[in-house]
Design a protein around this motif. Structure first.
Motif, PDB file in Angstrom:
ATOM      1  N   SER A 267       0.820  -1.208   0.000  1.00 45.93           N
ATOM      2  CA  SER A 267       0.000   0.000   0.000  1.00 45.93           C
ATOM      3  C   SER A 267       0.858   1.263   0.000  1.00 45.93           C
ATOM      4  O   SER A 267       0.352   2.360  -0.186  1.00 45.93           O
ATOM      5  N   ASN A 308      -8.122  -7.353  -6.187  1.00 49.31           N
ATOM      6  CA  ASN A 308      -7.336  -7.581  -4.982  1.00 49.31           C
ATOM      7  C   ASN A 308      -7.911  -8.773  -4.221  1.00 49.31           C
ATOM      8  O   ASN A 308      -9.043  -8.708  -3.749  1.00 49.31           O
ATOM      9  N   GLY A 310      -5.802 -10.313  -1.717  1.00 50.41           N
ATOM     10  CA  GLY A 310      -4.673 -10.529  -0.812  1.00 50.41           C
ATOM     11  C   GLY A 310      -4.999 -11.371   0.402  1.00 50.41           C
ATOM     12  O   GLY A 310      -4.128 -12.061   0.932  1.00 50.41           O
ATOM     13  N   ARG A 357      -3.815  -7.345   6.284  1.00 52.21           N
ATOM     14  CA  ARG A 357      -4.047  -6.538   5.078  1.00 52.21           C
ATOM     15  C   ARG A 357      -2.933  -5.520   4.888  1.00 52.21           C
ATOM     16  O   ARG A 357      -3.102  -4.488   4.235  1.00 52.21           O
ATOM     17  N   ASN A 359       0.001  -6.454   3.428  1.00 56.72           N
ATOM     18  CA  ASN A 359       0.408  -6.797   2.063  1.00 56.72           C
ATOM     19  C   ASN A 359      -0.848  -7.087   1.237  1.00 56.72           C
ATOM     20  O   ASN A 359      -1.854  -7.541   1.767  1.00 56.72           O
ATOM     21  N   GLN A 360      -0.744  -6.845  -0.068  1.00 60.17           N
ATOM     22  CA  GLN A 360      -1.874  -7.077  -0.965  1.00 60.17           C
ATOM     23  C   GLN A 360      -1.481  -8.080  -2.051  1.00 60.17           C
ATOM     24  O   GLN A 360      -0.297  -8.347  -2.270  1.00 60.17           O
ATOM     25  N   TRP A 362      -2.559  -8.455  -6.090  1.00 56.07           N
ATOM     26  CA  TRP A 362      -3.339  -7.884  -7.177  1.00 56.07           C
ATOM     27  C   TRP A 362      -3.202  -8.696  -8.453  1.00 56.07           C
ATOM     28  O   TRP A 362      -2.126  -9.212  -8.775  1.00 56.07           O
TER      29      TRP A 362
END
Length: 379
Positions: A267, A308, A310, A357, A359-360, A362
């Motif tokens: 993010s 997303n 994640g 949350r 790290n994500q 995509w």
């Protein structure tokens, strides 16, 4: 002298305990995520060496906890990274990240070899039956094998694969996606990786299929394909190379084709990796932000879709750790106890980061000039 040492330890401990207020984490508590301290020098090591000291102290068995994943979930939720003074190694990494291209053609092969050439036995013990080293897709999956196949099918549907099409897989691993796509969608594939171990086993697993696995850098590619995909490789590209990576994908993609980018993301825009992770697990790696990705894609692609999921990486990492722990005795002859602790720390700390949350994950669908009439999102 011993009293002076005790006072020093207590001072460091008090400083850390103040940072932990509101995190629900205590030293030597009785909850699964509480830190059990075995060496009183731990407190100073954490405050002076940051994440590197915390991870190395775990490998040195200075501390432990019953549920590492939940500990890191709480650490990430509390954003302790922003409350601790930057340790020297992290500062150095950030400076070097500005000055050097750690993912250049000359350096990239060594970084990939460090992690992916450890031994195929490790990955066969840890991963699903197809050897898929990326996040699974879990909405309807009952186990890891299903989650990975559902992820591959999701990608194929997002690209609207048609029989006879030719697909490029940048960072193809052991060929797991290509094998799935060939078997279920009757396409042909070319994949590139810098891991000699992956190429050797991948060629064996994809034998007699229209799949070409090459030991090559993505920057060498100069041929066209109906679609381009990249699953879990962009994390190794580095921010100095994001624009060139997009140019290569554009160069290799036929007009009217789609490029699907599957990557872990942050993010925040970063130019270095966590000090412990960079030293022991993924040297030269870097998590991109959406801002960095979109800037690199500018002038090369229209971003048609961003998906997303994640939170699914938490489940994937926990499944990997379960396999790793359950099969450890099968591979123990090739590794040692310190490696076990290192790998456990890697998998479970990452699971906690995704659970929080922090790290994500995509999946982006990109087109050179956009999809006429618009792209219909697929889930």
């Amino acid at each position: 002298m011993s009293k002076l040492i005790d006072n020093t330890h207590n001072r460091y401990r008090e400083n850390i305990e103040r940072l932990l207020i509101g995190t629900d984490i205590v030293f030597n508590g009785d909850r699964p995520w509480d830190i059990r301290v075995y060496n009183a020098e731990l407190y100073q090591r954490i405050l002076t060496q940051g994440s590197l000291g915390l991870g190395e102290a775990y490998m040195d068995e200075w501390w432990d906890c019953h549920q590492l994943d939940e500990l890191f979930n709480k650490i990430c939720q509390a954003q302790l990274e922003n409350k601790v003074i930057v340790d020297p190694q992290t500062f150095i990494n950030r400076v070097l990240g500005c000055l050097n291209n750690h993912q250049s053609r000359q350096r990239a092969p060594e970084h990939i070899k460090w992690h992916y050439d450890i031994g195929n036995d490790l990955y066969q013990a840890m991963l699903d039956k197809r050897l898929t080293y990326s996040c699974g897709y879990w909405p309807k999956a009952k186990n890891l094998d299903e989650a990975q196949e559902h992820k591959f099918d999701l990608i194929c549907r997002k690209l609207n694969l048609q029989p006879g099409q030719k697909i490029l897989d940048i960072g193809c691993g052991w060929g797991s996606f290509m094998k799935f796509a060939v078997e279920h969608y009757r396409v042909s594939c070319v994949g590139v990786t810098l891991s000699a171990e992956q190429v050797a086993l991948g060629k064996l697993l994809c034998k007699d299929l229209p799949i070409d696995i090459r030991l090559a850098d993505y920057r060498e590619l100069d041929e066209t394909f109906d679609h381009v995909i990249s699953i879990g490789m962009f994390e190794h590209v580095g921010y100095k190379n994001y624009a060139e990576y997009m140019k290569v994908a554009n160069r290799c993609l036929k007009d009217g084709g789609l490029f699907l980018l599957h990557t872990i993301g942050s993010s925040k825009s970063r130019i270095s990796v966590d000090a412990w992770m960079g030293k022991y697990i993924f040297p030269g790696s870097m998590l991109p932000s959406l801002k960095q990705i979109s800037k690199a894609a500018e002038g090369q692609f229209v971003i048609e879709d961003v998906h997303n999921f994640g939170a699914d990486y938490d489940k994937t990492l926990m499944a990997w750790f379960a396999n790793f722990a359950d099969n450890w005795q099968m591979i123990i002859a090739n590794y040692d106890h310190r490696f076990y602790l290192m790998w456990k720390y890697y998998l479970l700390s990452c699971a906690g980061a995704f659970r929080a949350r922090d790290n994500q994950l995509w999946q982006l669908v990109l087109a050179k000039t956009g999809v006429p009439g618009g792209y219909t999102s697929v889930r």
